[in-house]
Design an enzyme around this catalytic site. Structure first.
Site, mmCIF file in Angstrom:
data_model
loop_
_atom_site.group_PDB
_atom_site.id
_atom_site.type_symbol
_atom_site.label_atom_id
_atom_site.label_comp_id
_atom_site.label_asym_id
_atom_site.label_seq_id
_atom_site.Cartn_x
_atom_site.Cartn_y
_atom_site.Cartn_z
ATOM 1 N N LYS A 22 60.805 49.416 91.908
ATOM 2 C CA LYS A 22 59.400 48.159 91.615
ATOM 3 C C LYS A 22 60.457 47.567 89.968
ATOM 4 C CE LYS A 22 56.315 49.680 87.097
ATOM 5 N NZ LYS A 22 57.196 49.547 86.079
ATOM 6 N N ASN A 23 61.207 48.194 89.198
ATOM 7 C CA ASN A 23 61.690 47.406 87.837
ATOM 8 C C ASN A 23 62.025 46.627 88.292
ATOM 9 O OD1 ASN A 23 60.275 49.176 86.562
ATOM 10 N ND2 ASN A 23 61.138 50.508 85.530
ATOM 11 N N CYS A 116 51.109 50.564 79.876
ATOM 12 C CA CYS A 116 51.155 51.746 80.427
ATOM 13 C C CYS A 116 51.223 52.110 78.491
ATOM 14 C CB CYS A 116 52.086 52.628 80.676
ATOM 15 S SG CYS A 116 51.783 53.111 82.374
ATOM 16 N N ARG A 121 54.677 48.821 72.081
ATOM 17 C CA ARG A 121 55.496 48.054 73.351
ATOM 18 C C ARG A 121 55.116 46.738 72.237
ATOM 19 N NH1 ARG A 121 54.770 49.424 79.151
ATOM 20 N NH2 ARG A 121 56.798 48.960 79.039
ATOM 21 N N ASP A 304 62.151 57.082 81.443
ATOM 22 C CA ASP A 304 61.158 56.809 82.998
ATOM 23 C C ASP A 304 61.246 58.293 83.342
ATOM 24 O OD1 ASP A 304 60.141 54.103 83.940
ATOM 25 O OD2 ASP A 304 62.266 53.961 82.537
ATOM 26 N N ARG A 396 50.387 52.101 90.323
ATOM 27 C CA ARG A 396 51.437 51.084 89.938
ATOM 28 C C ARG A 396 52.451 51.273 90.222
ATOM 29 N NH1 ARG A 396 51.312 50.049 84.039
ATOM 30 N NH2 ARG A 396 52.685 48.885 84.301
#
Ligand code: UD1
Length: 417
Positions: A22-23, A116, A121, A304, A396
């Site tokens: 994903k990242n 999230c 952030r 994570d 997600r």
């Protein structure tokens, strides 16, 4: 609304194929905008964040086609510089579009990116670097607008190795005139993937994998085809599942070379791990042993996977210490784990966990992506049935967590409420 139901205390045996990262794929999708042409990205995970990014790219005028795990992005029709608000708010990675949009259309108009709720952030590092490269920025509490007739190369010094800011600057630098150096760049493997994708498209980047990147901007890019590596965070989650539930599992398509700290922590917990040719064998006999770890920028232990390790430590034999140094609210999952009987105390950024085995099945709610996955892992080591609500978050980043864990014999299913 859907809920994940888990019947715990089932040991795991079998094979699980790990989805694409994903990242890595989100910035690569953004980077496709830098070239007016066609990019083909392979091994793309079928996750909500990818669908959201596709919707954004389409709203900007691109054509996207996802067939299985192959994504084709045709950016020749790119004409809009406004990121649709509903989508931008859903996903932090929408900020990644700033650099490429400034490069291609010379402007970008967006709401503050969402994602999230794992702590403050801000995007100050992204904006100040773009400003140094020639962008004029107007920002208030809600929106950001940026213009740049021409971006220019610059010496950028990051006070903290932000992953997203490093990626954004790389993309802006590829479009900029001249040479950009990023001092104090983040070194996450996903940044290397982005650089390799850009190199394949014709960009010139030195220092890939290091904290000092040098990007030669303004080169003409070309159509390219590129494959995503396996997702090291998903692999780490399933490794956590084996640690919590016990058993013997082979994970396929794992970038084990980028999981050194994760594997070291697994060994600390008493898990036998062996990596070979993209496969990771994990064998866990009894209860996990207590662990002691601190999160940090790569190559340190990934923030994570902190929530997942919180779940593992909750059933460990002894007292574990987990220190979070990247995102202040990542411990929000502790409150839900306590509903399952976990004994967790948070003191000044450190979680002190007294392990108890087994946990008790309970009804809990995911509040962020990785925290949600951690609750599923805890459910595997809980007596009776656990129900995890808030699956939206888990989708997600996990293509199908129930399918994957069922493949190793877990009693888990997704049900409509
Ligand atoms: C990325 C990852 C996320 C991971 C995180 C840290 C993606 C899509 N997401 O997120 O899964 O947990 O890296 O490894 O790749 N910060 C600022 N100002 C900024 C930017 C960041 O203060 O302009 C701070 C953040 O508040 C945070 C820290 O820097 O405390 C790390 O953030 P960053 O590395 O930027 O994370 P993301 O790129 O958002």
């Amino acid at each position: 609304m859907s809920v994940i139901r888990i019947q715990g205390l089932q040991r795991l045996y079998g094979e699980i194929r790990i989805q694409g990262s994903k990242n890595a794929v989100l910035p690569v999708m953004a980077a496709a905008l830098l070239h007016a042409g066609v990019s083909v990205i392979r091994n793309v995970p079928g996750i909500r964040d990818v669908f959201c990014m596709i919707a954004i790219l389409e709203a900007l005028g691109c054509k996207c086609r996802l067939e299985g795990h192959d994504l084709t992005i045709d950016t020749r029709g790119l004409c809009m510089s406004k990121i649709p608000e509903d989508k931008g708010r859903q996903m932090r990675s929408s900020v990644m579009l700033f650099g490429p949009l400034l490069g291609r259309l010379h402007k970008v108009d967006a709401c503050y990116p969402g994602g999230c709720s794992i702590g403050r952030r801000p995007i100050d590092l992204h904006l100040s670097a773009l400003q140094q490269m020639g962008a004029r920025i107007r920002a208030d509490e809600e929106r950001v607008e940026a213009y740049a007739e021409e971006l220019h190369g610059e010496e950028i010094r990051l006070p903290f190795p932000s992953v997203g800011a490093t990626e954004n600057i790389i993309m802006a630098a590829v479009a900029a005139k001249g040479i950009t150096r990023i001092h104090g760049a983040a070194r996450e493997p996903e940044i290397e993937v982005l650089c390799r994708f850009l190199e394949a498209a014709g960009a010139k980047i030195h220092g890939i994998g290091s904290g000092l990147l040098e990007i030669h901007g303004g080169r003409k890019l070309r159509d390219t085809e590129f494959a995503m590596p396996g997702d090291r965070i998903v692999a780490g989650t399933y490794l956590g599942a084996v640690m919590a539930a016990g058993g013997e599992v082979c994970l396929l398509g794992v970038p084990a070379g980028h999981m050194e700290k994760t594997l070291a922590v697994a060994e600390q917990a008493g898990c036998i791990v062996k990596a070979e040719d993209g496969r990771l064998f994990a064998k866990m006999k009894g209860r996990p042993k207590a662990v002691n770890l601190a999160t940090g920028p790569y190559p340190d232990f990934s923030t994570d996977l902190q929530s997942v390790m919180l779940a593992v430590a909750s059933v460990a034999d002894g007292e574990s210490r987990i220190r979070e140094t990247v995102f202040e609210e990542r411990f929000a999952t502790a409150g839900e784990l306590k509903k399952m009987g976990a004994d967790i105390r948070i003191e000044q950024g450190t979680a002190l966990i007294r392990g108890r085995y087994p946990l008790k099945g309970a009804v809990v709610r995911a509040r962020d992506l990785r925290g949600g996955a951690a609750l599923v892992v805890a459910g595997l080591a809980a007596e009776g049935e656990s129900r995890v609500h808030g699956c939206f978050y888990i989708c997600r980043g996990y293509e199908d967590i129930c399918r994957d864990l069922s493949a190793a014999g877990a009693k888990i299913s997704l049900k409509e409420d």
